[in-house]
Design an enzyme around this catalytic site. Sequence first.
Site, mmCIF file in Angstrom:
data_model
loop_
_atom_site.group_PDB
_atom_site.id
_atom_site.type_symbol
_atom_site.label_atom_id
_atom_site.label_comp_id
_atom_site.label_asym_id
_atom_site.label_seq_id
_atom_site.Cartn_x
_atom_site.Cartn_y
_atom_site.Cartn_z
ATOM 1 N N SER A 265 0.556 -4.168 10.262
ATOM 2 C CA SER A 265 1.898 -3.674 9.960
ATOM 3 C C SER A 265 1.805 -2.252 9.424
ATOM 4 O O SER A 265 0.729 -1.797 9.025
ATOM 5 C CB SER A 265 2.574 -4.569 8.916
ATOM 6 O OG SER A 265 2.044 -4.323 7.619
ATOM 7 N N ASP A 266 2.924 -1.553 9.411
ATOM 8 C CA ASP A 266 2.971 -0.305 8.655
ATOM 9 C C ASP A 266 3.227 -0.671 7.197
ATOM 10 O O ASP A 266 3.389 -1.845 6.848
ATOM 11 C CB ASP A 266 4.049 0.627 9.213
ATOM 12 C CG ASP A 266 3.725 2.102 8.970
ATOM 13 O OD1 ASP A 266 3.043 2.408 7.968
ATOM 14 O OD2 ASP A 266 4.145 2.951 9.770
ATOM 15 N N TRP A 267 3.247 0.319 6.331
ATOM 16 C CA TRP A 267 3.325 0.120 4.885
ATOM 17 C C TRP A 267 4.515 -0.773 4.524
ATOM 18 O O TRP A 267 5.672 -0.374 4.671
ATOM 19 C CB TRP A 267 3.426 1.469 4.189
ATOM 20 C CG TRP A 267 3.449 1.417 2.704
ATOM 21 C CD1 TRP A 267 4.539 1.292 1.905
ATOM 22 C CD2 TRP A 267 2.317 1.513 1.823
ATOM 23 N NE1 TRP A 267 4.164 1.287 0.586
ATOM 24 C CE2 TRP A 267 2.810 1.427 0.501
ATOM 25 C CE3 TRP A 267 0.941 1.650 2.026
ATOM 26 C CZ2 TRP A 267 1.966 1.497 -0.610
ATOM 27 C CZ3 TRP A 267 0.119 1.717 0.917
ATOM 28 C CH2 TRP A 267 0.629 1.641 -0.382
#
Length: 713
Positions: A265-267
């Site tokens: 995932s991204d942040w």
Amino acid sequence: MDSNVKKTPFQLDAEKEAAIETLLAQMTLQEKIGQLTQLGTFDEESDSELIEEGMVGSILGVRGADTVNELQRIAIEESRLGIPLLFADDVIHGYRSTFPIPLAEACSWNPELLEETAAIAAREASSDGINWILAPMVDIARDARWGRIAEGAGEDTYLASSVAGARVRGIQRNDWTDRPHVMACPKHFAAYGLAEGGRDYNTVDVSETRMRETYFPPFQAALDAGAGTIMAAFNEINGVPASGNRWLLKDVLQDEWGFKGFVVSDWESVDELVQHGYAANREQAGLQAIQAGMHMDMHSLIYHEHLAALIEKGEVNESEIDDAVRRILRVKHQLGLFTHPYVDNKLASSYMLHSSHVETAREMAHQSIVLLKNENDTLPLQSSSRKLAVIGPFAEDHEAQLGCWRGQGRPEDVITVLAGIRALAHQHQTEVVYARGSGVLDGTVEELEEAVSAAKSSDVAILVLGENADMSGENNSRVSLDIPASQQKLLEAIHATGVPVVLVLANGRPLTIEWADANIPAIVEAWQLGVQAGPAIADILFGAASPSGKLPVTFPRHAGQVPIYYNAKKTGRPHMRRYVDADISPLYPFGHGLTYTSFSYEELLIEQAELPIGQTLNVSAKVSNTGSREGIEIVQLYICDEAASITRPVKELKGFRRVTLAAGESTTVSFQLAKEELGFINQEHQFVVEPGKFKLWIGPSSTDGLEGQFEVI
């Protein structure tokens, strides 16, 4: 999709796959979930305990061989199964040796050099303990308001795919055996650059056909180059956020493309499924993400907190967890973490800012510079110019040249534009005076008057204007694309002196500079060039190096034109498209870039007027250097499918070549058009080549060149 879709090449041999199965069989559920967890921040006391318990698979942003080795030691020696950690970092355009921002590097149209800068960045990062680089960004961007346009390769799918493959090959060159290898992570899957209004993280609503034809290919090129991880985007796509989008992550990426690596995932984007309104709470967000094919959760700790309970309730099958763990262990094996987990703490001091890295940074900066305008051969500077005024808030700015996502680059590493000009001017016995003239967003009367006085006393005024590093990049969108008002006022005041002006732009996105184009004789797009910005710009201004860069993105006249890109559709009334208050054409088109010489194109040869489907067409043109000095031309090939079952763009880039020619020299530049270049995605989402007439151009930009025709039969 077409049955000939290429499967991604990332895979392990049978022996390592068997080792993964053996290890997986020994793991508890909590240890499996640990592999799916990435810490985005690190607390030595509490997080070291998590590592001992086998509850962490990766850590983001921890650097330094000693620190990394100690945490790796805890994972290997103190956890029950001794599974090593992945250490990730955002290494976007260099590590300590900062190269030009990615949009600038794309102006080189030089995949070999792009690969080299990526390899250097990975080498330096590896010596500091990093084994997983969260790059390259391969999003297509056609809206200059979007700040992250700085991080990609521009608007064109063909060029961006070439750049994506080169950067992955560089990051994963891994030409060492004494420490862990490095893995690339292309991002952000997918269509992140299509955010409405150019506002970061915003909604994306796009057809599947356009996704497959425009936004997927750079990711496919990155995976074809061997990338074993991929990062999901923040945005939603047609109502479903990417981090919970099963069609995107599972059906397309993993099943259709055969991707064997893992998705991160991204942040906190798993947690953001709640903010999107797609999940009611964090537990549901975890359920949606794992079932969609999201294998690692960056920083939100949702998997850590909720997956076990979801399995216990029967909402998640443990086989889904096993699949994710296999994929993560596959990457760890690929990097050699089970055999060479540690990094020599003496390496970094010998790699960081190595002289060869700095030399490459200067060459890449040369090739990243685009000469937008050069009226009356204002450049290169003439020997008769005995005094130069260097003016502007970015002339002596170290920080701005590092650009967004500077890695471990430091302002003190940067040689400024003023310093570069002074060094070369000294060799030419040319005097240099400096005046700041204004701030980035403000200025004083005294500063302006000092700059005007400096210009009046000089033969040429060089103005260095543009944007701060934090005016582009993530979450730095702009409504206006103009040079900030205080700097524009400075430019107009210096122009009013009557002294010849050279405008050098330092910026992270295309700017709207219509006034400058109409009034300033020489304009140099120098972007944010990294540690060698000053010497590279000076080399171009004095003619020690020749400009060769070509724009990978269209420059609009006004922000109201965006999104603007060369390969738009024809529409039903192509000759009636207009604005009532402005010119519809771009200020500078895709592929534009001048040199210090001139080139001619002639003798277009299309070997077959009629091409049977499935065969390859050979085309060529004679290119000649008609000027008085050596130069580099980037020869570009475009086509247009005139009538098809899906409407086609007015032009599409399908090839390019960098050609170096001495004054008076000619060469024949050849291209091949195969099925891959002639086909498109049809209404059934199949890749097809259809019979019909095509136009073809070979030339110096998307708006110029020799034109011919052929027909696919």
